[in-house]
Design an enzyme around this catalytic site. Structure first.
Site, PDB file in Angstrom:
ATOM      1  N   GLY A 147       4.406  -2.464  -1.830  1.00 14.16           N
ATOM      2  CA  GLY A 147       4.059  -3.505  -2.802  1.00 14.16           C
ATOM      3  C   GLY A 147       3.879  -4.902  -2.218  1.00 14.16           C
ATOM      4  O   GLY A 147       4.085  -5.897  -2.922  1.00 14.16           O
ATOM      5  N   ASN A 200       1.052  -6.216  -1.509  1.00 14.61           N
ATOM      6  CA  ASN A 200      -0.079  -6.815  -2.234  1.00 14.61           C
ATOM      7  C   ASN A 200       0.345  -7.271  -3.635  1.00 14.61           C
ATOM      8  O   ASN A 200      -0.103  -8.307  -4.114  1.00 14.61           O
ATOM      9  CB  ASN A 200      -1.255  -5.838  -2.304  1.00 14.61           C
ATOM     10  N   ARG A 218      -2.100  18.076 -14.264  1.00  9.51           N
ATOM     11  CA  ARG A 218      -2.765  16.790 -13.983  1.00  9.51           C
ATOM     12  C   ARG A 218      -3.265  16.116 -15.259  1.00  9.51           C
ATOM     13  O   ARG A 218      -3.217  14.901 -15.405  1.00  9.51           O
ATOM     14  CB  ARG A 218      -3.939  17.048 -13.015  1.00  9.51           C
ATOM     15  N   HIS A 220      -8.929  -2.369  -0.530  1.00 11.92           N
ATOM     16  CA  HIS A 220      -9.020  -1.328   0.505  1.00 11.92           C
ATOM     17  C   HIS A 220      -8.959  -1.989   1.877  1.00 11.92           C
ATOM     18  O   HIS A 220      -9.632  -3.001   2.107  1.00 11.92           O
ATOM     19  CB  HIS A 220     -10.312  -0.524   0.341  1.00 11.92           C
ATOM     20  N   GLU A 234     -16.482   6.035 -10.486  1.00  8.99           N
ATOM     21  CA  GLU A 234     -16.064   7.445 -10.410  1.00  8.99           C
ATOM     22  C   GLU A 234     -15.915   7.945  -8.974  1.00  8.99           C
ATOM     23  O   GLU A 234     -15.240   8.935  -8.713  1.00  8.99           O
ATOM     24  CB  GLU A 234     -17.050   8.341 -11.173  1.00  8.99           C
TER      25      GLU A 234
HETATM   26  C1  GAR Z   1      -2.553  -1.690   1.572  1.00 12.37           C
HETATM   27  O1  GAR Z   1      -2.930  -1.857   2.920  1.00 12.37           O
HETATM   28  C2  GAR Z   1      -3.760  -1.320   0.744  1.00 12.37           C
HETATM   29  O2  GAR Z   1      -4.936  -1.952   1.155  1.00 12.37           O
HETATM   30  C3  GAR Z   1      -3.839   0.163   1.005  1.00 12.37           C
HETATM   31  O3  GAR Z   1      -2.505   0.598   0.962  1.00 12.37           O
HETATM   32  C4  GAR Z   1      -1.648  -0.464   1.414  1.00 12.37           C
HETATM   33  C5  GAR Z   1      -0.570  -0.691   0.387  1.00 12.37           C
HETATM   34  O4  GAR Z   1       0.383  -1.624   0.863  1.00 12.37           O
HETATM   35  N1  GAR Z   1      -4.675   0.822   0.046  1.00 12.37           N
HETATM   36  C6  GAR Z   1      -5.447   1.858   0.350  1.00 12.37           C
HETATM   37  O5  GAR Z   1      -5.502   2.353   1.456  1.00 12.37           O
HETATM   38  C7  GAR Z   1      -6.282   2.369  -0.801  1.00 12.37           C
HETATM   39  N2  GAR Z   1      -7.307   3.271  -0.341  1.00 12.37           N
HETATM   40  P1  GAR Z   1       1.325  -2.408  -0.126  1.00 12.37           P
HETATM   41  O6  GAR Z   1       2.014  -1.371  -1.027  1.00 12.37           O
HETATM   42  O7  GAR Z   1       2.308  -3.103   0.779  1.00 12.37           O
HETATM   43  O8  GAR Z   1       0.493  -3.373  -0.937  1.00 12.37           O
END
Ligand code: GAR
Length: 204
Positions: A12, A14, A66, A110, A148
């Site tokens: 978390g 981000n 699911r 991403h 999608e």
């Molecule tokens: C981040 O680097 C995000 O960009 C990536 O997962 C990580 C989560 O970190 N997301 C992906 O790869 C999505 N395809 P966080 O939980 O510390 O934010």
């Protein structure tokens, strides 16, 4: 006030960048109304708690199939009537019904410059492993709307980050987060809150 639901799966950082952005005014006119995790042990849930943000775990493990999980996830979102759904390290395939209902109102961060190192199987550290294997000199992060496909939606923001000699996937991941992700995601939310990025109306 832009009402935001943030969906998480892991540490978390981000989410933290968004919380900090709201607190320090980098993100204007925005409120996180709920944090949803698919993973009970996600540290992101702790971060939400520490900041008094309502949170909820919707785990596929608690549902027989699911379709039931997808329904519960959609319900957890719907209950808060959000204006925007932010996928911040959310490692779940977003149910199609949610995508249709929130068309152009779901954004994802991403950790690469899409269309490089994205799509099925590219998430978290794997993205950086692939970038190092390919030997790219620049990588970065992308904020895009969710459609999608996997990482195929319209791109909102991108930022390049240098790959350095001796980088490991972990070192590169940290640099991409610090220099790109933690800036881009708050910026995207702020631009949406200010109406600088046109987001779609609710379809259904
Ligand atoms: C981040 O680097 C995000 O960009 C990536 O997962 C990580 C989560 O970190 N997301 C992906 O790869 C999505 N395809 P966080 O939980 O510390 O934010």
């Amino acid at each position: 006030m832009l009402k935001v639901v943030v969906c998480v799966s892991g540490s978390g950082t981000n989410l933290q960048a968004v919380i900090d952005g709201i607190q320090n005014g980098t993100i204007q006119n925005t409120q996180i109304v709920r944090v949803i995790s698919n993973n009970k042990g996600a540290y992101a849930l702790q971060r939400a708690k520490e900041h008094g943000i309502p949170s909820l775990c919707v785990s596929p493990k608690d549902y027989t199939n699911r379709a039931e999980f997808n329904l519960a996830l959609l319900q957890a979102v719907e209950e808060t009537s959000p204006d925007l759904i932010v996928l911040a390290g959310f490692l779940v395939v977003v149910p199609e019904e949610m995508i249709q209902r929130y068309r152009n109102r779901i954004i994802n961060i991403h950790p690469s410059l899409i269309p490089s190192f994205c799509g099925t199987g590219y998430y978290g550290l794997r993205v950086h492993e692939a970038a190092l294997e390919r030997g790219v000199k620049l990588t970065g992060a992308t904020v895009h709307f969710v459609d999608e496909g996997t990482d195929t939606g319209p791109i909102l923001l991108q930022k390049a980050v240098e790959v350095k000699v001796g980088d490991t996937p972990q070192i590169l991941q940290k640099r991409v987060m610090e220099e790109a992700e933690w800036k881009l995601l708050p910026q995207a939310i702020d631009e949406i809150a200010r109406g600088q990025i046109q987001i779609g109306r609710r379809d259904g």
